[in-house]
Design an enzyme around this catalytic site. Sequence first.
Site, PDB file in Angstrom:
ATOM      1  N   HIS A   5     -13.568   3.143   3.410  1.00 32.30           N
ATOM      2  CA  HIS A   5     -13.594   4.564   3.039  1.00 32.30           C
ATOM      3  C   HIS A   5     -14.709   5.296   3.769  1.00 32.30           C
ATOM      4  O   HIS A   5     -14.537   6.432   4.204  1.00 32.30           O
ATOM      5  CB  HIS A   5     -13.771   4.714   1.523  1.00 32.30           C
ATOM      6  CG  HIS A   5     -12.475   4.745   0.785  1.00 32.30           C
ATOM      7  ND1 HIS A   5     -11.750   3.609   0.515  1.00 32.30           N
ATOM      8  CD2 HIS A   5     -11.750   5.773   0.275  1.00 32.30           C
ATOM      9  CE1 HIS A   5     -10.644   3.944  -0.133  1.00 32.30           C
ATOM     10  NE2 HIS A   5     -10.626   5.260  -0.286  1.00 32.30           N
ATOM     11  N   LYS A  15      -8.569  -0.248 -10.581  1.00 23.61           N
ATOM     12  CA  LYS A  15      -8.799  -0.521 -12.004  1.00 23.61           C
ATOM     13  C   LYS A  15     -10.068   0.199 -12.414  1.00 23.61           C
ATOM     14  O   LYS A  15     -10.952   0.418 -11.598  1.00 23.61           O
ATOM     15  CB  LYS A  15      -8.921  -2.025 -12.254  1.00 23.61           C
ATOM     16  CG  LYS A  15     -10.163  -2.644 -11.623  1.00 23.61           C
ATOM     17  CD  LYS A  15     -10.290  -4.109 -11.957  1.00 23.61           C
ATOM     18  CE  LYS A  15     -11.463  -4.760 -11.222  1.00 23.61           C
ATOM     19  NZ  LYS A  15     -12.760  -4.539 -11.854  1.00 23.61           N
TER      20      LYS A  15
END
Lengths: 278, 181
Positions: free
Chosen positions: B38, B103
């Site tokens: 990222h 999650k």
Amino acid sequence: MRNIEAREIHEAVVGLVTQAARHLPPDVNQALAAALAREESDSAREILGQLLENAELAARTGLPLCQDTGVGVFFVELGADVRVQGVLPEIINAAMVEGYAKGLLRKSLCHPLTRKNTGDNSPAAIHVDIVPGDRLTIMHMAKGGGSENMSRCTMLTPAQGWAGIKDFVVRRMAEAGPNPCPPTIVGVGIGGTFDMAPALAKKALFRPVGIRNPDPEIAAMELELLDAVNDLGIGPMGLGGRTTSLDVKIEMRPCHIASLPLAVNVQCHSSRVREVVL
Amino acid sequence: MATYSLTAPLRDEDLRKLRAGDVVRLSGTVYTARDAAHKRLCEQLDNNEEPPFPLQGAVIYYVGPSPAPEGRPIGSAGPTTSYRMDTYAPRLHALGVKASIGKGKRSQAVRNALQEHTGVYFGATGGAGALLSQCITAAEVIAYADLGPEAVRRLTVQDFPLLVVNDSHGNELYAKPNYDL
């Protein structure tokens, strides 16, 4: 003195590392099955069913239980009457590297700032205690990062006592919520010094689920914390339910009259620990 | 709560009907990216370079798989904790990314971005990496190979089981802890 060959230690550690990644310990498996029988919410039952199926599949196929095969953590008890042929931490580290390569386990360690991967999962985190006797006990944990990140350490005042400890632990688990892959196992280290409390909390996670601290007063504290954490209602994967944690483990030791060190080491449901005695 | 079968890349009309708690079986193409990927992806965007995959309609899976055994496309491949990508996610949603898979909790900024740009956040079962890998039929590293487990991979998934955790209407599935935080 009893001699133990480096080769024997090396082979034992390669076995620990590769087996831990693929086989959920029986106590954890049983705790998940017991939780499934107890849960009433559909989502909690669905998640627990998936985790049991995952454990069965990993054991059958040799795939790791979780893609995060962790930091190789070792707690070693070296008998004072043992002579190791070689430098023990070097032997363990080299065997851990071989195990991660052979077992097709993910290499998850990197430089803390550049984030460049070390490439072989080294270095292992190794704690060595010298104990009486002529045996060598090696305990291994594959410690994942997601749950480790939810861990915390603090220095309470003596006046805060048990109420302060309980509030810190339960609040931490409430704040962690779904992040550490509940149902968790909570390791709590109380006392010692600033550096010792987290090591106590981590070592506590090696004790099997359902096995209480031998001190009845500490055992009662474990159960009180377990009830309080499960009353949070976070449930498996944070979707609600009765099973936020499978167990709480406390290790305690004396501390300075001015201090009350406290550490919470959070373990995910995939509690991969193994031990060998040479 | 409904069950939907969707194919990625995703479209706005796929996402508007989803509500927190719905089950989605996802097929099609998803891209893996986690922490270091990222950072690099956003550095490329800062430099006006082409991203390594088309962002429009993209689904990003926060995962760093374990190495693939012989005869399988990928090793274990469950979700990693998502909040570490919260720094980057709003920008990526503004550029067309439609969903992420991970999650754990998301920040208010991410939840706002999902509403503003019609996106969703999917939860997959953490730690079920062996089980989830069975739904991945192909995997190929397409960028940042030097990052090892954090490299960007193009995955083909078939009926990948997901839960809608945050929808594009501001709803969240997670249980509120019974504690005064």
